[in-house]
Design an enzyme around this catalytic site. Structure first.
Site, PDB file in Angstrom:
ATOM      1  N   ASN A 104       0.898  -1.251   0.102  1.00 52.66           N
ATOM      2  CA  ASN A 104      -0.109  -0.074  -0.124  1.00 52.66           C
ATOM      3  C   ASN A 104       0.873   1.113  -0.064  1.00 52.66           C
ATOM      4  O   ASN A 104       2.238   1.119  -0.019  1.00 52.66           O
ATOM      5  CB  ASN A 104      -1.077   0.172   1.114  1.00 52.66           C
ATOM      6  CG  ASN A 104      -0.274  -0.122   2.444  1.00 52.66           C
ATOM      7  OD1 ASN A 104       1.063   0.423   2.835  1.00 52.66           O
ATOM      8  ND2 ASN A 104      -0.882  -0.667   3.393  1.00 52.66           N
ATOM      9  N   GLU A 121       3.387   1.621   2.838  1.00 50.26           N
ATOM     10  CA  GLU A 121       4.418   0.554   2.812  1.00 50.26           C
ATOM     11  C   GLU A 121       5.560   0.865   1.683  1.00 50.26           C
ATOM     12  O   GLU A 121       6.774   0.842   1.744  1.00 50.26           O
ATOM     13  CB  GLU A 121       3.864  -0.648   2.717  1.00 50.26           C
ATOM     14  CG  GLU A 121       3.269  -1.457   3.696  1.00 50.26           C
ATOM     15  CD  GLU A 121       2.249  -2.380   3.576  1.00 50.26           C
ATOM     16  OE1 GLU A 121       1.550  -3.021   4.475  1.00 50.26           O
ATOM     17  OE2 GLU A 121       2.049  -2.599   2.332  1.00 50.26           O
ATOM     18  N   ASP A 181      -5.411  -8.234   2.196  1.00 50.98           N
ATOM     19  CA  ASP A 181      -5.412  -9.563   2.116  1.00 50.98           C
ATOM     20  C   ASP A 181      -6.270 -10.096   0.735  1.00 50.98           C
ATOM     21  O   ASP A 181      -5.910 -10.983   0.365  1.00 50.98           O
ATOM     22  CB  ASP A 181      -5.751 -10.220   3.269  1.00 50.98           C
ATOM     23  CG  ASP A 181      -4.753  -9.807   4.451  1.00 50.98           C
ATOM     24  OD1 ASP A 181      -3.537  -9.652   4.406  1.00 50.98           O
ATOM     25  OD2 ASP A 181      -5.090  -9.465   5.657  1.00 50.98           O
TER      26      ASP A 181
END
Length: 344
Positions: free
Chosen positions: A216, A219, A287
């Site tokens: 994302n 990150e 996820d």
């Protein structure tokens, strides 16, 4: 909500192909290597303020346990119809037993879950309360985890299990939440597969040579060392990350800005968000993206087609509170609804 007309045209033209790929999810075989977490949700009604301390006293109403962290990726894949094997660690405790029971009930192969007698199962307990006829709100979260790495013996057992499974699966997913499972020994074993999808919160360079990464924006910013705030900085970050990781593709998930998919030749695709208006909780949405993306690739889809399926799946789970999953049927319905609403 309307999406860009050129993207809508491409989405409509590929609708039949997308449905075919979703149908093939159930033939995919995936090994997930991850930091397995149990998410607990304890809810109660506020009775009064304690006399012992200035805290609320809750009368317990319910406890719900669901897979979290890397376990959420495992569970998402299973709920989407895939044949799933999991490699990871749990503690010798009730939380570990609960997580394994949830997996077993979903038909997940737990032969690669090893017991770590020195560390607890990573558990995040969210305690929420409400007054009568009022909304439920989280009061506190209690985490159980260890900062110590698993023993070298356990690391080797995991690596040996992973290597033994590589010929039996179509893809490997590394779901790294920083809780110690994905050590260099384990990562080296995982990268032995030809299709490795990495979802790691930090230190992406450790997975150099993996097929595709799905960071994302925070990150990605941490990895490249600068802010990603404009389309130009997204493009630059994608290329810098591809250089850092030597991956074939980089998919940066950007929340309500959608996703950007980029390869090492500089080809870039922007995938707009499919749902901006009904977002209740983005917990675990990454996820879900990883799971649908992986299954799209296993089904023979292109990186763009697989990323679109990841975006579609995420648009469903963010409508629900807490860590959530979706199914093949729900994805088909969501696609049909999206196309009908859009003219696209």
């Amino acid at each position: 909500m309307a999406i860009e007309s050129h993207f809508a045209d491409r989405l409509r033209e590929g609708a039949r192909r997308s449905l075919e790929l979703i149908d093939r999810f159930s033939s995919a075989r995936v090994l997930v290597i991850g930091d397995l977490t149990l998410d607990e949700f304890l809810t109660g009604q506020v009775e009064r303020i304690s006399r012992e301390a200035p805290v609320l006293i809750l009368r317990h109403e319910s406890t719900r346990q669901v897979p979290g962290g890397g376990a959420n990726a495992v569970y998402n894949l299973a709920k989407m119809g895939a044949n799933v094997k999991v490699a990871g660690l749990v503690g010798q405790d009730e939380q570990g037993k609960a997580l394994c029971s949830i997996f077993a009930a979903a038909g997940i192969d737990t032969g690669g879950i090893f017991i770590d007698r020195d560390r607890p199962t990573v558990t995040k307990t969210r305690i929420s309360g409400h007054a009568r006829q009022s909304v439920t709100q989280q009061v506190v979260r209690v985490d159980r985890k260890s900062d110590e790495l698993p023993s070298l013996d356990l690391q080797q057992q995991l690596a040996d299990y992973i290597r033994a499974q590589l010929p039996t699966v179509d893809a490997v997913v590394c779901s790294d939440y920083g809780d110690g499972v994905l050590t260099p020994l384990v990562i080296e074993a995982a990268l032995g597969h030809g299709l490795t999808v990495v979802d790691a919160q930090t230190a992406l360079h450790r997975y150099a040579g993996a097929t595709i990464f799905t960071p994302n924006v925070p990150e990605a910013e941490q990895a490249v060392g600068y802010a990603i705030t404009t389309p130009q900085s997204v493009t630059q970050a994608s290329q810098d990350l591809l250089t850092l990781t030597q991956a074939q593709q980089m998919l940066i998930t950007r929340g309500d800005e959608g996703m950007t998919l980029c390869d090492r030749a500089g080809m870039e695709h922007h995938i707009p968000p499919f749902n901006r208006t009904d977002v209740f909780d983005v917990t675990g949405a990454g996820d879900t993206v990883v799971s649908a993306l992986t299954l799209g690739l296993c089904a023979g889809g292109s990186y763009w087609e697989a990323a679109v399926l990841g975006n579609l799946a995420a648009s469903i789970v963010v409508r629900q509170f807490g860590t959530a999953t979706t199914t093949q049927g729900e994805m088909k319905e969501a696609l049909a609804l999206l196309l009908s609403e859009e003219t696209v």
